[in-house]
Write an enzyme that holds these catalytic residues in place. Structure first.
Site, short mmCIF file in Angstrom:
data_model
loop_
_atom_site.label_atom_id
_atom_site.label_comp_id
_atom_site.label_asym_id
_atom_site.label_seq_id
_atom_site.Cartn_x
_atom_site.Cartn_y
_atom_site.Cartn_z
N ASP A 74 1.57 -1.23 -9.53
CA ASP A 74 0.70 -2.13 -8.76
C ASP A 74 -0.77 -1.87 -9.13
O ASP A 74 -1.09 -0.85 -9.71
CB ASP A 74 0.92 -2.00 -7.25
N ASP A 76 -4.88 -1.87 -7.89
CA ASP A 76 -5.87 -1.89 -6.83
C ASP A 76 -7.21 -2.24 -7.45
O ASP A 76 -7.49 -1.82 -8.58
CB ASP A 76 -5.98 -0.50 -6.17
N ASP A 150 -9.38 10.92 -3.85
CA ASP A 150 -8.83 12.27 -3.75
C ASP A 150 -8.96 13.09 -5.04
O ASP A 150 -9.66 14.10 -5.07
CB ASP A 150 -7.38 12.23 -3.23
P1 ATP Z 1 0.74 5.35 -6.83
O1 ATP Z 1 0.37 3.94 -6.44
O2 ATP Z 1 1.20 5.51 -8.23
O3 ATP Z 1 1.65 5.97 -5.85
P2 ATP Z 1 -2.03 5.82 -6.34
O4 ATP Z 1 -2.95 6.95 -6.73
O5 ATP Z 1 -2.38 4.47 -6.87
O6 ATP Z 1 -0.58 6.25 -6.76
P3 ATP Z 1 -2.31 4.63 -3.79
O7 ATP Z 1 -1.77 5.08 -2.48
O8 ATP Z 1 -1.93 3.32 -4.35
O9 ATP Z 1 -1.95 5.79 -4.80
O10 ATP Z 1 -3.90 4.73 -3.67
C1 ATP Z 1 -4.80 4.08 -4.55
C2 ATP Z 1 -6.05 4.92 -4.72
O11 ATP Z 1 -6.69 5.11 -3.48
C3 ATP Z 1 -5.78 6.35 -5.23
O12 ATP Z 1 -5.66 6.39 -6.62
C4 ATP Z 1 -6.99 7.08 -4.73
O13 ATP Z 1 -8.10 6.83 -5.55
C5 ATP Z 1 -7.24 6.42 -3.40
N1 ATP Z 1 -6.56 7.15 -2.32
C6 ATP Z 1 -5.33 6.91 -1.82
N2 ATP Z 1 -5.02 7.74 -0.84
C7 ATP Z 1 -6.10 8.55 -0.68
C8 ATP Z 1 -6.41 9.61 0.19
N3 ATP Z 1 -5.55 10.02 1.10
N4 ATP Z 1 -7.63 10.20 0.05
C9 ATP Z 1 -8.52 9.77 -0.87
N5 ATP Z 1 -8.29 8.78 -1.72
C10 ATP Z 1 -7.10 8.16 -1.64
MG MG Z 2 -1.39 2.55 -6.36
#
Ligand code: ATP
Ligand code: MG
Length: 479
Positions: A74, A76, A150
């Protein structure tokens, strides 16, 4: 009040981390992202915003995956436009969330999540007594947004138009070194949001990265903070963890860090049962294998597996100590486990019904006579229940002959099916006669020589019951 003060003081003396306001801009030649892996919808979302003079970048896990040459699951987008402005730029978009307002830009089944750059620390940010951020909706600069993410590898911004990559925290180098590093002071960041500890485990396991020592060190001591996180959010994270395709590694790592206790309190119970650990790991292995070949995993199957050893224990107890029939005993066990565990885990109602079906069908597999086989194979949860039975049989908890019988039954035409049922009926009559003439041992779900997770025999002798004295499983016959 006191703990808030302690946290303030602790934060004051925490090592200072450099604030980075200027990104390193990495050109296409250096980062080598293949633009054809960028989704059309993510590109359109950015273009619509950029046309109106806003900044818009693909950010987060998608950029990480693009750099690793993997197609992101996905996308963002991060922008300096407010949620209202984003909504006005896009054809179909809805504002969601309260704690963090986001915009979902909708393109049929594809949704692009669009967030406005968040300020680093603002008036609008509220923390609870443990230091956990409970609400914030103050918008800020791009560098602030980067500092609030993060891990360094999650704070990379990709402009699909210019193909430039903006890196504030050396995330590009960390990707190359396969290193997961927290932005800022890890202990402070975990206190702000304890879920980041789980994310560290999940993301490092999924990517095969090592967690940098400073980022890893505080985790075991801070694991208890997860208890303050709302359970709905924890369940979401547990599901992400179990379905990321690397559940076995994640679970091993979670246990090594001591994080599993707050997440899955029943995990200790499961693995303490005989064979419980094997059952759990086998289930996770199967989940990973299914994901690797692109098959879907249902949350109810996963929770059903995790909770099964407890169901079996109660099932046996109800049958042997309370003298309930096999079906009745299972039904009562299922209701009991769902009531206690789902409350704790906040498993949604719609999953609960599916989990209940999955378990009840396990008893129905034992009945190969009458109308049962015909209706069972028509059941909407048949396939999942069959997979579940397969799992049990892999550990020797269900006779292989039972599994092959159902396989054959499903593949057979109606004449052959009728013949199979007739044969099973005859067999049941014979074994019934035999059983009546000999003293029966306690009923098990598996041959007596095999150990069953959570299905170990109760110490007390079974109270004989008229209804439960008829053998139904091959296991019974072997016992
Ligand atoms: P995936 O979608 O592959 O599980 P992701 O890193 O994209 O991993 P998401 O939950 O989609 O995870 O979050 C998108 C982005 O938002 C992350 O890459 C990070 O930059 C930020 N993010 C998400 N959760 C947190 C958090 N708890 N604290 C700080 N930043 C966060
Ligand atoms: Mg993601």
């Amino acid at each position: 009040m006191f703990s808030r003060l302690v946290n303030r003081v602790r934060d004051m003396f925490a090592p200072r981390y450099e604030i980075v306001k200027t990104p390193r801009i990495i050109s296409r030649d250096e980062h080598g992202i293949d633009p054809s892996l960028v989704s059309v919808e993510a590109r359109k979302t950015c273009e619509a915003l950029q046309r109106r003079g806003f900044k818009a970048y693909i950010v987060g896990g998608a950029v990480r995956d693009l750099l690793l040459g993997v197609t992101p699951k996905d996308f963002d987008v991060a922008t300096d436009a407010t949620p209202e402005q984003v909504k006005r730029c896009q054809r179909r978009a809805v504002i969601i969330g309260r704690r963090f307002q986001l915009v979902h830009v909708i393109f049929g089944r594809e949704i692009i999540e669009c967030s406005t750059f968040r300020a680093l620390e603002g008036e609008g940010q509220r923390k609870d007594a443990t230091g956990r951020v409970v609400s914030d909706n103050v918008f800020g600069e791009m560098w602030e947004d980067a500092a609030r993410r993060d891990f360094t590898i999650n704070a990379l911004y990709y402009d699909p138009q210019t193909e430039e990559l903006f890196d504030y925290h050396k995330g590009f180098e960390d990707i190359a070194a396969k290193r997961l590093r927290m932005i800022g002071d890890p202990a402070v960041r975990y206190r702000e949001d304890p879920v980041r500890m789980m994310r560290a485990v999940r993301i490092s396991s999924k990517l095969g990265f090592t967690i940098e020592p400073q980022t890893e060190r505080p985790i075991p001591q801070m694991a208890k903070l997860l208890e303050n996180v709302p359970s709905a959010r924890l369940v979401d994270e547990v599901l992400k963890l179990l379905t990321c395709g690397h559940a076995v590694t994640c679970m091993t790592q979670l246990r090594a860090e001591g994080l599993h206790r707050a997440l899955l309190p029943m995990l200790d119970v499961i693995v303490s049962e005989p064979d419980g650990e094997k059952f759990l790991m086998l289930a996770l292995q199967r989940t990973d294998e299914r994901i690797a070949v692109g098959k879907k995993i249902s949350p109810s199957f996963l929770f059903g597996t995790l909770l099964w050893p407890q169901v079996v224990k109660r099932w046996r107890y109800n049958e042997e100590e309370k003298g309930m029939s096999r079906m009745q005993a299972l039904h009562a066990a299922s209701v009991d486990v769902l009531e206690t565990q789902c409350q704790q885990l906040n498993i949604q109602r719609r999953y609960q019904a599916d989990i209940h079906d999955l378990w009840m069908l396990q008893a129905r597999f034992e009945r190969r006579t009458g109308k049962n086989p015909w209706s069972l194979v028509q059941h909407p949860r048949y396939r999942a229940a069959y997979d579940f039975m397969l799992l049990r049989s892999m550990l020797g908890h269900v006779p292989v002959s039972q599994v092959t019988w159902w396989e054959e039954f499903v593949a057979a035409d109606s004449d052959r099916r009728a013949a199979m049922i007739e044969a099973a009926q005859q067999e049941a009559r014979q074994t019934g006669d035999r059983a009546r003439t000999r003293r029966r041992g306690p009923r098990t779900d598996a041959p007596a020589s095999q150990t069953v997770p959570g299905e170990s025999r109760p110490r007390r002798r079974r109270r004989p019951s008229r209804r439960s004295s008829r053998p139904r499983t091959e296991a019974d016959r072997n016992a």
